[in-house]
Design a protein around this motif. Sequence first.
Motif, mmCIF file in Angstrom:
data_model
loop_
_atom_site.group_PDB
_atom_site.id
_atom_site.type_symbol
_atom_site.label_atom_id
_atom_site.label_comp_id
_atom_site.label_asym_id
_atom_site.label_seq_id
_atom_site.Cartn_x
_atom_site.Cartn_y
_atom_site.Cartn_z
ATOM 1 N N SER A 136 0.599 -1.144 -0.044
ATOM 2 C CA SER A 136 0.079 -0.062 -0.078
ATOM 3 C C SER A 136 0.967 1.261 -0.123
ATOM 4 N N THR A 137 1.164 1.937 -1.023
ATOM 5 C CA THR A 137 2.065 2.926 -1.132
ATOM 6 C C THR A 137 1.195 4.312 -1.289
ATOM 7 N N GLY A 138 0.014 4.258 -1.217
ATOM 8 C CA GLY A 138 -0.736 5.402 -1.246
ATOM 9 C C GLY A 138 -0.954 6.354 0.010
ATOM 10 N N GLU A 139 -2.034 6.808 0.062
ATOM 11 C CA GLU A 139 -2.475 7.498 1.192
ATOM 12 C C GLU A 139 -2.158 6.775 2.510
ATOM 13 N N PRO A 140 -1.310 7.608 3.634
ATOM 14 C CA PRO A 140 -1.183 6.587 4.733
ATOM 15 C C PRO A 140 -2.453 6.795 5.560
ATOM 16 N N GLU A 141 -2.331 5.778 6.677
ATOM 17 C CA GLU A 141 -3.409 5.686 7.766
ATOM 18 C C GLU A 141 -3.545 6.921 8.455
ATOM 19 N N ALA A 142 -2.550 7.361 8.831
ATOM 20 C CA ALA A 142 -2.314 8.578 9.643
ATOM 21 C C ALA A 142 -1.302 9.423 9.256
ATOM 22 N N PRO A 143 -1.602 10.742 8.817
ATOM 23 C CA PRO A 143 -0.754 11.625 8.195
ATOM 24 C C PRO A 143 0.323 12.065 8.896
ATOM 25 N N HIS A 144 0.227 11.819 10.414
ATOM 26 C CA HIS A 144 1.260 12.422 11.248
ATOM 27 C C HIS A 144 2.448 11.387 11.351
ATOM 28 N N THR A 145 2.365 10.129 10.824
ATOM 29 C CA THR A 145 3.579 9.259 11.138
ATOM 30 C C THR A 145 4.536 9.237 10.070
ATOM 31 N N PRO A 146 5.636 8.923 10.423
ATOM 32 C CA PRO A 146 6.747 9.005 9.694
ATOM 33 C C PRO A 146 6.915 7.979 8.389
ATOM 34 N N ARG A 147 7.241 8.249 7.247
ATOM 35 C CA ARG A 147 7.305 7.207 6.411
ATOM 36 C C ARG A 147 8.805 6.724 6.150
ATOM 37 N N THR A 163 -1.860 11.133 -11.606
ATOM 38 C CA THR A 163 -3.144 11.271 -12.448
ATOM 39 C C THR A 163 -3.282 12.717 -12.572
ATOM 40 N N THR A 164 -4.285 13.435 -13.096
ATOM 41 C CA THR A 164 -4.495 14.486 -13.491
ATOM 42 C C THR A 164 -5.202 15.030 -12.338
ATOM 43 N N GLU A 165 -5.564 14.488 -11.465
ATOM 44 C CA GLU A 165 -5.963 15.323 -10.180
ATOM 45 C C GLU A 165 -5.160 15.761 -9.235
ATOM 46 N N GLY A 166 -5.059 16.830 -8.718
ATOM 47 C CA GLY A 166 -4.102 17.633 -7.899
ATOM 48 C C GLY A 166 -4.511 16.786 -6.379
ATOM 49 N N TYR A 167 -3.149 16.539 -5.511
ATOM 50 C CA TYR A 167 -3.402 15.867 -4.224
ATOM 51 C C TYR A 167 -4.128 16.631 -3.394
ATOM 52 N N ALA A 168 -3.822 17.838 -3.285
ATOM 53 C CA ALA A 168 -4.691 18.747 -2.336
ATOM 54 C C ALA A 168 -6.210 18.610 -2.838
ATOM 55 N N ASP A 169 -6.566 18.777 -4.241
ATOM 56 C CA ASP A 169 -7.866 18.378 -4.478
ATOM 57 C C ASP A 169 -8.450 17.304 -4.298
ATOM 58 N N VAL A 207 -7.559 15.196 -1.590
ATOM 59 C CA VAL A 207 -7.726 15.296 -0.008
ATOM 60 C C VAL A 207 -9.260 15.963 0.407
ATOM 61 N N ARG A 208 -9.260 17.237 -0.403
ATOM 62 C CA ARG A 208 -10.617 17.772 -0.300
ATOM 63 C C ARG A 208 -11.955 16.958 -0.718
ATOM 64 N N ARG A 209 -11.808 16.251 -1.836
ATOM 65 C CA ARG A 209 -12.715 15.270 -2.190
ATOM 66 C C ARG A 209 -13.063 14.180 -1.302
ATOM 67 N N ARG A 210 -11.871 13.600 -0.607
ATOM 68 C CA ARG A 210 -12.092 12.768 0.317
ATOM 69 C C ARG A 210 -12.709 13.143 1.605
ATOM 70 N N ASP A 251 -5.602 22.571 2.768
ATOM 71 C CA ASP A 251 -5.279 24.150 2.557
ATOM 72 C C ASP A 251 -3.800 24.208 2.548
ATOM 73 N N GLY A 252 -3.007 23.488 3.193
ATOM 74 C CA GLY A 252 -1.626 23.537 3.368
ATOM 75 C C GLY A 252 -0.859 22.450 2.517
ATOM 76 N N LEU A 253 -1.443 22.041 1.616
ATOM 77 C CA LEU A 253 -0.630 20.830 0.796
ATOM 78 C C LEU A 253 -0.608 21.829 -0.546
ATOM 79 N N GLU A 254 0.816 21.005 -1.084
ATOM 80 C CA GLU A 254 1.202 21.328 -2.474
ATOM 81 C C GLU A 254 0.106 20.609 -3.575
ATOM 82 N N ASN A 255 -0.543 21.381 -4.385
ATOM 83 C CA ASN A 255 -1.409 20.731 -5.383
ATOM 84 C C ASN A 255 -0.663 20.029 -6.324
ATOM 85 N N ARG A 256 0.361 19.305 -6.104
ATOM 86 C CA ARG A 256 1.019 18.351 -7.028
ATOM 87 C C ARG A 256 0.091 17.278 -7.553
ATOM 88 N N PRO A 257 0.347 16.566 -8.819
ATOM 89 C CA PRO A 257 -0.388 15.716 -9.056
ATOM 90 C C PRO A 257 -0.537 14.295 -8.362
#
Length: 493
Positions: free
Chosen positions: A251-262, A326-332, A334-337, A388-394
């Motif tokens: 599972s290399t995508g979105e982490p379960e907890a955003p505050h954990t180090p990878r 993908t063509t969707e921004g990462y920040a977008d 997260v907002r969709r989620r 709101d604080g994320l870079e909207n990278r792909p």
Amino acid sequence: MATVTPTPTPASPVPESWVRRATTVPPTSVYPGVDDLLASFRALADRHPALVTEERIGTSTLGEPLYCFTVRDTPVDSARDGLRDGLRDGADGSADRPDYVVVGGVHPNEPVGAVTALHLATTLCEDDALRTHFGGAWHIVPCVDPDGARLNEGWYAHPTDKRLYGRHFYRPAGREQVEWTFPFAYKDAYFDSVLPETLALMRLIDATRPRFLTTLHNSEAGGVYYYINRPAPELYDLLAAVPAALSIPLSTGEPEAPHTPRYAPAVFGAIDMRDAYDYLESLGADPANEIGGASSAAYAEKYGTFYFVTEVPHWSHPEADDDTLTTEGYADLVRRRAEGLREAGEFLGAVLDAAAPHLAVPTPFLRAVKDFVPSLTKVADLETARADGLENRPATVAERYGCQASVHSFRIRFGGMLLRALDAELAAGTATPTVRAAHRELLATYIAWQDEAEPATGDPIPIPALAGIQYAVLLAAADHARTRRPAPTEEPR
């Protein structure tokens, strides 16, 4: 995905053998219930009385005994080898007789560990070389939350049926979860409402001062990922190789907890409530009001224990490790989620609010949804603030899959438990017209949610493959801990 056929146990327990051990779990298509699991452990102890001891370590919230089965590398001296009678040769702090603690059923909706624990105990009894290699003693708790496990047994016999899974799902409210009710004090947060089951584990950890601790978990959909309480670069390649050998993705995508180090792909630092507190505080939330207890990893920190968790999914999806952009921004994304979670929370919250004044049966399901349903809109607010604080990278395909899968998971889990709470009223004959109307409305939406989740969750993975991965990497991590142990510390961070 290939069918898993058991292979002979590798003759020598060297690092190259850990991958091969992933295919040694016997065939099974069901998860054992609590009674069957304990019966299997007792049958193993009867076959190997010189190696295995059974001891009661506590009592569940509902009064069920909690048991630990210990497998030693030397024959048992029944007169002294017990948890209360100086159980471990290294209890005085010596390093030559390591103790390993393995805990199953910490979350009752995660039964893969039951199969893993039994296979581990059986192999330790039957494989002299493996037992001698590790030395010391393995303390295995087959199921530390039997009360919760019994509420999931409705789907254990049919684990590939996603709809049955949802309708028989149960996960305790946060402050009723064994793994997350260890003592915690940090800044303005303070927690000491320790459960009886948690107290049993605290005593076990204190008695053994383990070199290695693993709590056996599993996830729902996607790929395999791991938690460790300190970096272990020597393990990372093997942690990727074991699931790859069975054609199961990481599972290399979105982490379960955003505050954990990878630390590496799909390898994260253990979830630390101190980090969670700081993270929530940074987003403007009130952490002291949101955070409960700490974990077993935090409790064992004082002994220098290496903590390790494998999360294996019931269902696998090819997008779980697809790093294509993908063509969707990462920040977008997260907002969709966040919007998906908000919509689910608002709908379930409205159903719960309408029915709550009329509910007469105080079930565990009702306690759980009263805890979880309001959290959905809170998480949505936090995710929106984070975006709101994320870079909207792909965003990658894997990140997109992880975000979408989490929305499906929460809808199926919490909607299913709310249905079970309303089902209890119908079964008891206490359902008012308002409750019946709420049940009809929820059921119609829930069926639609199940239809949407069906293709998104992927294909079922054979139980022997899931337990095999968990078993193989558990041994590798324990072997890593066997020869590496930092000095114990009582100091807080």
